[in-house]
Scaffold this active site. Structure first.
Site, PDB file in Angstrom:
ATOM      1  N   GLU A 107      -5.115   0.017  -7.839  1.00  0.00           N
ATOM      2  CA  GLU A 107      -4.079   0.911  -8.362  1.00  0.00           C
ATOM      3  C   GLU A 107      -3.013   0.018  -8.995  1.00  0.00           C
ATOM      4  OE1 GLU A 107      -4.001   4.854  -5.506  1.00  0.00           O
ATOM      5  OE2 GLU A 107      -3.079   3.036  -4.724  1.00  0.00           O
ATOM      6  N   HIS A 133      -2.262  -2.812  -6.318  1.00  0.00           N
ATOM      7  CA  HIS A 133      -2.723  -2.423  -4.983  1.00  0.00           C
ATOM      8  C   HIS A 133      -4.236  -2.547  -4.896  1.00  0.00           C
ATOM      9  CE1 HIS A 133      -3.450   0.853  -1.797  1.00  0.00           C
ATOM     10  NE2 HIS A 133      -3.361  -0.333  -1.234  1.00  0.00           N
ATOM     11  N   SER A 153       0.820  -1.211   0.000  1.00  0.00           N
ATOM     12  CA  SER A 153       0.000   0.000   0.000  1.00  0.00           C
ATOM     13  C   SER A 153       0.857   1.265   0.000  1.00  0.00           C
ATOM     14  CB  SER A 153      -0.874   0.054   1.255  1.00  0.00           C
ATOM     15  OG  SER A 153      -1.499  -1.155   1.494  1.00  0.00           O
TER      16      SER A 153
END
Ligand code: CAA
Length: 676
Positions: free
Chosen positions: A434, A422, A401
């Site tokens: 992401e 992500h 993250s």
């Protein structure tokens, strides 16, 4: 844009405007002229309107809403179709949405292939069907069914449309045109929906509004849709259409619709990777490996299993593996219990899972996703090991993250194959992924990551490498300021209320409690320097311990905590702060304008490709209300100078590290939006 062809005595009008046959000005002109010409042509006895390709029509051209309108307008086109003295049949060859469906409602008869889907999705764009749809649909299928379709915006399959009386008959997939022409010849002249009357139980509208209150609160369009359908019941069609027109005009000029239209295009733009050819060859992904069967690893695996992609999941110990796979099964079974999966689908998905303690089993995976805890040394060790095991060309992804994908990639001899994927928690539910592009990530690896995310039903957004990437980096100022505001005099309840009032699903402290107040905690109850550490030391780890920033009862209902109030008081006393009244406006500036400012910095650094990508991240990752468009367009619409003025007003409270984004300043000065 439109083509005509005479089949003996039946005129076919073909709408041909790839990709979705949107009803742009040229299409409207073509339709209008073809209908008018047909009236004077003695050779034409009946008319069939059809769409080219997969769609009948995706509706009005949404991109035209911001441009000066060009005549003929769609309502006039639909009226002209309905007024035709010669019968008009809609041959619905595929999806008919919005203005597309309204065109068919102007037609006197409708025939559709079974695969067609019909809907009025305008409400999702913050508007209502503005070409007579709110007046004709109730006349055709009744007010209650029309309300359902118009207010939900969800399309229905052709079979349901036939049941409702929305279409007259179904045709077979490969002979629609022939069947439509025969149908057109057989009908008994025009049959105008506008001539019909519709009655409704007088309480229908209030009952509908109260039954749907939760879904439509704060939204302009659904309320206007209900008003318009009410007018269909109360008024003759020409007057009803005036009501519809006036409601449409107000909605389309409003901020909610601007924001929702922005989101429509933002979602599609996010799929594009700047500088990469669209047809770049993708890597085949047939089998996926996941390292770590914790909450994230399990959730990530479920996405692939549900999409029919086999997963090998690796853990360190048999207990962890059993716990992880057990939880996955439990999650699937809970979904099945709600009727959203069949029991055999649960078995099918779980049947594609290979749990193992053998790292070597990852050798035949096309993609391996590491989902262990956030520790750079551990991740580097895993990637170095993976480097020796994974087959050539396999993609190696980290679900980190915050940490640098470049540093992780440096532990391998193949940084071109390394990227970040992500996922957001819970990973089997949250739509956002992401896709992190490292300095050395190969273009085809990136494009494959984007495609794969879409294949498993996610909304992927490209992000460059920085601490927290797009979403979590922007979350930092929000959470930090929320915490600072507590010390200065606000309560968790006040701050959360401002956020939920804004339309977020939860506020900063509700989020801590859901995610775990103890995330990232050093686990030393003696070391207490922050309010969060004080909560952790008392075992107030959030919902999972029934106590966090709030107290929770057995049904997870939250109430303000006197213990937390006491802790906050102690911190204030220690810091010598006497609490002051904090206004809601200050909370907005410090916990939302600072987020916008961070987004502008991210844009300036090229971490995000475009402002609208940041909006997509916030809508799908954090539940930013769609009708407010995402933080960047929200700021653009509010006026960037007003964001800067707000931040200036509270500059004394923003802390020594706060830096006003130069891009934000420049755009405000020049009057250009962040989103362009
Ligand atoms: N206007 C303009 N462009 C449209 C469009 C529309 N109505 N519908 C789709 N497009 C564009 C998309 O932006 C996309 O463009 P890019 O390739 O450049 O990104 C392209 O067409 C293909 O769209 P999708 O990627 O979404 O393709 P899909 O096959 O996944 O889905 C669809 C097709 C179901 C039609 C979907 O695009 C969709 O839901 N479109 C919007 C439908 C809609 O809301 N219609 C109502 C319009 S408002 C109206 O009609 C008002 C009125 O009453 C007058």
């Amino acid at each position: 844009m439109t083509h005509i062809q005479l089949h003996d005595d039946v005129l076919e009008i073909l709408i041909a405007n790839a990709p979705v046959n949107a009803l742009s000005a040229a299409v409207r002109q073509g339709l209008f002229k073809a209908i008018a010409d047909a009236q004077d042509d003695a050779a034409v006895k009946a008319i069939v309107i059809r769409g080219d390709g997969k769609f009948f029509s995706g509706g009005a051209d949404i991109a035209e809403f911001d441009e000066p309108s060009v005549e003929p307008w769609l309502p006039a086109v639909v009226d002209a179709i309905e007024a035709s003295a010669k019968p008009v049949v809609a041959a619905i060859n595929g999806t008919a949405l919005g203005g597309g469906l309204e065109v068919t409602l102007g037609c006197h008869y409708r025939i559709a292939v079974p695969s067609a889907r019909l809907g009025l999705p305008e409400v999702k764009l913050g508007i209502l069907p503005g070409a007579g749809g709110t007046q004709r649909l109730p006349r055709l299928i009744g007010a209650a069914a029309a309300l359902d379709m118009i207010v939900s915006g969800d399309p229905i399959p052709a079979s349901k449309a036939q049941e409702l009386g929305l279409i007259d008959r179904l045709a077979s997939e490969d002979s629609l045109l022939a069947e439509a022409i025969a149908f057109a010849r057989s009908v008994d002249g025009p049959r105008r929906t506008g001539d019909r009357k519709v009655s409704a139980d007088p309480e229908l509208f209030e009952r509908f509004a109260s039954d749907n209150a939760r879904k439509i609160t704060g939204l302009d369009a659904p309320k206007a849709c209900i008003e318009a359908v009410k007018a269909a019941v109360a008024l003759p069609i020409d007057q009803g259409q005036k009501v519809e027109q006036s409601l449409f005009a107000t909605l389309v000029a409003g901020d909610q619709s601007k924001a929702l239209r922005h989101v429509f295009f933002a979602e599609r733009a996010a799929a594009r990777i700047d500088g990469l050819p669209k047809d770049l060859a993708r890597r085949p992904i047939r089998k996926v490996g996941v390292i770590g069967a914790g909450t994230m690893g399990g959730g990530i695996s479920m996405n692939f299993l549900s999409a029919g992609i086999p997963v090998t999941i690796v853990e360190m110990t048999a207990e962890a593996l059993d716990r992880g796979t057990g939880l996955m099964r439990k999650n699937y079974e809970a979904t099945a219990a709600k009727g959203r999966l069949k029991p055999e689908q649960v078995e099918q998905a779980m049947g594609l899972l290979t749990p193992t303690l053998d790292f070597g089993a990852l050798a035949d995976c096309d993609l391996v996703i590491e989902a262990v805890y956030e520790d750079m040394d551990v991740k580097k060790e895993i990637f170095a090991r993976l480097d020796g095991i994974a087959k050539p060309g396999a993609m190696l992804a980290s679900n980190t993250s915050y940490l640098s994908i470049d540093e992780i990639a440096s532990a391998t001899t193949r940084p071109q194959d390394v990227l970040g994927l992500h996922f957001f928690s819970p990973a089997n539910v949250m739509k956002l992924v992401e896709v992190i592009r490292g300095a050395k990530t190969a273009p085809d690896a990136l494009a494959t990551g984007m495609d794969l995310a879409r294949r498993i039903g996610k909304v992927p957004v490209v992000s460059g490498v920085c601490y927290g990437f797009i979403g979590n980096r922007m979350l930092i100022p929000r959470q930090d300021h929320a915490m600072a505001l507590l010390l200065e005099g606000a309560t968790p309840e006040q701050i959360d209320r401002v956020h939920t009032g804004f339309g977020m699903p939860m506020g900063p402290f509700q989020m801590y409690d859901l995610a775990g107040v103890d995330i990232g905690w050093h686990r030393d109850p003696e070391r207490i320097e922050t309010i969060r550490e004080a909560l952790c030391a008392k075992g107030r780890w959030g919902q999972k311990t029934k106590a966090g920033f709030y107290d929770y009862d057995d049904r997870r209902k939250a109430s303000p905590s006197p213990v937390v109030a006491e802790i906050i008081d102690q911190f204030r006393a220690k810091a010598g702060v006497s609490p002051r009244a904090i206004s809601d406006a200050e909370i907005i500036v410090r916990t939302l304008y600072t987020v916008v400012n961070e987004g502008a910095a991210i844009l300036e650094e090229g971490i995000a490709q475009r402002a609208s990508d940041i909006d997509v991240v916030w809508i799908y990752g954090y539940g930013w209300p769609r009708h407010k468009g995402g933080p960047m367009i929200w700021a653009d619409m509010a006026g960037l100078q007003s964001i800067i003025d707000g931040l200036d007003r509270y500059s004394a409270h923003l802390g020594p590290d706060f830096r006003l984004s130069p891009l934000l300043q420049r755009c405000a000065r020049e009057g250009t939006p962040l989103d362009r």
